[in-house]
Design an enzyme around this catalytic site. Structure first.
Site, PDB file in Angstrom:
ATOM      1  N   ALA A 166       3.372  60.326   6.398  1.00 50.54           N
ATOM      2  CA  ALA A 166       4.663  61.022   6.332  1.00 50.54           C
ATOM      3  C   ALA A 166       4.742  62.163   7.333  1.00 50.54           C
ATOM      4  O   ALA A 166       5.686  62.941   7.314  1.00 50.54           O
ATOM      5  CB  ALA A 166       4.885  61.543   4.918  1.00 50.54           C
ATOM      6  N   ASN A 208      -2.358  62.608   0.885  1.00 47.78           N
ATOM      7  CA  ASN A 208      -2.484  61.834   2.120  1.00 47.78           C
ATOM      8  C   ASN A 208      -2.173  62.666   3.352  1.00 47.78           C
ATOM      9  O   ASN A 208      -2.863  62.585   4.366  1.00 47.78           O
ATOM     10  CB  ASN A 208      -1.598  60.591   2.069  1.00 47.78           C
ATOM     11  CG  ASN A 208      -2.184  59.525   1.156  1.00 47.78           C
ATOM     12  OD1 ASN A 208      -3.385  59.546   0.872  1.00 47.78           O
ATOM     13  ND2 ASN A 208      -1.353  58.627   0.681  1.00 47.78           N
ATOM     14  N   HIS A 267       7.580  68.817   6.098  1.00 49.00           N
ATOM     15  CA  HIS A 267       6.234  69.252   6.467  1.00 49.00           C
ATOM     16  C   HIS A 267       6.321  70.013   7.782  1.00 49.00           C
ATOM     17  O   HIS A 267       6.863  69.502   8.758  1.00 49.00           O
ATOM     18  CB  HIS A 267       5.299  68.053   6.636  1.00 49.00           C
ATOM     19  CG  HIS A 267       5.192  67.201   5.417  1.00 49.00           C
ATOM     20  ND1 HIS A 267       4.566  67.625   4.273  1.00 49.00           N
ATOM     21  CD2 HIS A 267       5.662  65.956   5.149  1.00 49.00           C
ATOM     22  CE1 HIS A 267       4.631  66.669   3.356  1.00 49.00           C
ATOM     23  NE2 HIS A 267       5.296  65.649   3.861  1.00 49.00           N
TER      24      HIS A 267
END
EC number: 1.4.1.21
Lengths: 272, 272
Positions: free
Chosen positions: A125, A192, A222
């Site tokens: 991601a 992850n 993020h």
């Protein structure tokens, strides 16, 4: 054409299988396995080219596949990772958090070298890992700030001992700051991303993580900062959750599909 | 161990050769070529394991190397790219701008598929191409803003017809806005970055480029924005110019070394 074995027929495994079936990934899905036989059957029903359902996860790599794709769980990585390499198959891992266990990492890394096979970890991601790994040896600091709606953070182990009440947060609030090593234990949903960043760069004890709850966002964001002798990099990735599986960012699925497409193609490959 | 042939013994070629010689890249540099025999001789003198200097660039791939590394020029790519693949060698290209010529791109891409070989393009002086290529089919817009000191822009073709006097710029000033296709003709020093971004994403006619002259910076900064159905990504890469070659960002060399290290290793490969 490359032959693929798929371990895990959940939301991500299904998307990967459909990408193979539709030709987006130029390969044949020959064998699949899931702990739930029902899940495997439901997946096979959706596919035009029907793979064989094997009886246990270790059998995937005993068939003549080129690569086994793990889209199941960290336990699955620990359980079958080594035997896939011993059977001289490549491996793509989605449950990257398993590799934060250094003994697992070392065993699998040594096995790659010994059996001359490769393990592929998609960027998940996040993005920018091409840059981070290039400057790995010159990095002085790496940090990631993840911002999510409070409801996306619910259930994290962190809240078992924290005083913070997610329901009472009404503006953007930092709820955690610490190392990636601490973060993955307290916020398993973030594992992850934190694992990928740690493994690409300076490890989980030096990578710092901040978690922000923001009731005014509908995205998972993020923000990564990396600095060193080379200069500085900042990456901001605003992910819309996947429609089929709100817990997964759409980018995590797309990066898995692109990694596998690249593996299966003889072509011009862009990016480090 | 993989065997490498190097085409081009200038600043970048030398850094790559030294990385092989020191063991950072687990391979053997067996053959080198440069249009300047002197440059090739000077490089060989610097290396502990001496490669053979071949008489012309086409001879590199007639020897049993696994990969030819081009660090010479766009003309070199056009001249030898196809024959490297025909000789069943992989190819790493530094002069990525050559691939913006669609006929060259198509010939080399088809040859990869036909001869079952791969061309590798490192991420160069930027990062985040792992993300961009994953979302390629869902991208709606991609832009890059490059900010440099006015002296780093001097000599660009753009100034032959422009009224702008770089010496008179005393604050951050946008001097160009247009497509990547236009930018690479007017600012050849930016060609690799614009080419990599265009090839990873939506092509050089849809990718937009802004060039900013800033007399108060000593870095080369690239700011990339990409948006689409998946969400949004922004990457900012502040590069310190390489000490040995101020025209090249240190990151461009490090990303080439990492790409080659990955190619030569059986290991855990992180990133899409």
């Amino acid at each position: 054409m490359k032959r693929i074995g798929l371990l895990g027929c959940g939301a991500i495994g299904t998307q990967i299988a459909l990408a193979i079936d539709s030709g987006k990934i130029p390969a044949v899905l020959t064998h699949v396995y899931d702990n739930s036989k029902d899940a495997a059957n439901i997946l096979v029903l959706k596919l035009n080219t029907k793979p064989e359902i094997v009886e246990n996860s270790h059998l995937l790599s005993s068939h003549p596949v080129d690569i086994v794709v793990e889209a199941a769980s960290q336990d699955a990585v620990k359980d079958v990772g080594l035997s896939v390499l011993q059977n001289k198959r490549d491996l793509m891992i989605m449950s990257v958090g398993a590799l934060l266990d250094e003994s697992i990492y070392d065993i699998l890394s040594d096995a790659c070298s010994h059996f001359k096979k490769t393990i592929y970890l998609p960027s998940g991601a996040i993005a920018g890992l091409d840059g981070i790994k290039s400057i790995k040896h010159e990095l002085e600091s790496v940090s990631i700030t993840t911002t999510k709606h409070p409801r996306s953070l619910k259930g994290a182990k962190f809240f078992e001992t924290s005083q913070i009440d997610l329901d009472k947060i009404n503006s953007s609030t930092v709820i955690f700051e610490g190392t990636a090593k601490e973060a993955v234990q307290l916020f398993p949903a973030n594992i992850n991303v934190a694992a990928l960043l740690s493994l690409s760069g300076i490890g989980s004890e030096k990578t710092t993580v901040k978690i922000v709850a923001d009731p005014n966002t509908d995205k998972n964001t993020h923000h990564i900062e990396a600095a060193g002798k080379f200069g500085k990099m900042t990456f901001t990735i605003e992910n819309i959750p996947d429609a089929n599986n709100p817990k997964t960012s759409r980018l995590a699925i797309l990066s898995a599909i692109e990694t596998l497409r690249k593996y299966c193609s003889d072509d011009i490959q862009i990016g480090t």
